[in-house]
Design an enzyme around this catalytic site. Sequence first.
Site, PDB file in Angstrom:
ATOM      1  NE  ARG A 204       7.162 -53.177 -70.495  1.00  0.00           N
ATOM      2  CZ  ARG A 204       5.931 -52.796 -70.155  1.00  0.00           C
ATOM      3  NH1 ARG A 204       5.277 -51.919 -70.886  1.00  0.00           N
ATOM      4  NH2 ARG A 204       5.365 -53.286 -69.067  1.00  0.00           N
TER       5      ARG A 204
ATOM      6  CE  LYS B  18       2.080 -49.455 -64.314  1.00  0.00           C
ATOM      7  NZ  LYS B  18       3.215 -48.717 -64.953  1.00  0.00           N
ATOM      8  CB  THR B  19       3.505 -56.721 -64.661  1.00  0.00           C
ATOM      9  OG1 THR B  19       2.519 -55.943 -65.349  1.00  0.00           O
ATOM     10  CG2 THR B  19       3.128 -58.187 -64.756  1.00  0.00           C
TER      11      THR B  19
ATOM     12  CB  THR C 101      -0.410 -45.556 -67.263  1.00  0.00           C
ATOM     13  OG1 THR C 101      -1.607 -45.686 -68.059  1.00  0.00           O
ATOM     14  CG2 THR C 101       0.474 -46.774 -67.512  1.00  0.00           C
TER      15      THR C 101
ATOM     16  CG  ASP D  15      -1.529 -54.408 -66.606  1.00  0.00           C
ATOM     17  OD1 ASP D  15      -1.315 -53.300 -66.063  1.00  0.00           O
ATOM     18  OD2 ASP D  15      -0.826 -54.844 -67.532  1.00  0.00           O
TER      19      ASP D  15
END
Length: 342
Positions: free
Chosen positions: A224, A71-72, A165, A116
Amino acid sequence: MKLPEDSDRIVTAAPLDDDAQYELKLRPHRLSEFIGQTKAKQQLNIALEAAKARGEALDHVLLFGPPGLGKTTLATIIANEMQVGFQQTSGPALQIQGDLTAILSNIKDKQVLFLDEAHRLQPVLQEKLYTALEDYRLDIMIGTGPSARTFELDIKPFTFVAATTRPSLLSSPMRARFGILLRLEFYTDDELRFVVERSADVLGVPIDRDGAAEIAMRSRGTPRIANRLLRRVRDYAQVRADGKITRDTANAALEMLEVDAHGFDELDRRILRTIIEKYDGGPVGLNTLAAALAEEQEALEEVYEPFLIQIGFLDRTPRGRVATKLAYEHLGIEMPRKLSLF
């Protein structure tokens, strides 16, 4: 003196830890470099091309899905593709209206503002965003009491990118302000293998196809985690092997890290074993499970449960969490006959 390209970016003087530095290095900078998420990329690519052709700011974007899926990274890619400034903050960091007012009043034309953990933004601040996102206007209260008055401040058109999320925790009016909603899904093993191979190339780590596939298989569908495991396997290969990551090297390193063939770590196995052994396979409530494991409810619900449910090891029912037949088989525990009949 104005710095090229990065002059509009907000940076921090706080030192980054090793993992954060590697994450920045491994992130792709263009949409064409971003691996996986085919549907989301197609939608985003069309929106980007259309916005650039019109010379307008991209519509506001909501990115949602489990943590670690990019997402980032996509937020920074949007800024890079639009060739505009990028500013990042988070829901917990904005505590008072003055924080949000300061950011919005200094925003630049077509800039990307990335928030975020948007679900943790206070409701009163979500409401303050409504007019800013829809009309590019900010209402500021000046003074207090009977002498208080409102001042209307026009802000430049910008792109608000929010990541969460838990999209259900955003208010309905807030969700309605986003023109582009992109759900990020867990990656396939093949997609993760490409991620591992690309990251290894960036880090200058020799790796063969089988070694990358072994790491990908144990990465829980999450880039990640794949990048984190790659760094640990790289360390093992440098110390215990010839520096090249093969399937045997990756397998030995991941066994040492206690990451099994499904990508489960110690806590994943503890979750399943606790449900099976302490609560007869379930159902058991989240509060009770978190207390038994001495873990935060939010961590269990957002980080561990989604993958366990996705691959069929855990069921979430109205009465609580239930371990499935696959969980019993994986742990080598015989399933009670009363459960196996269902």
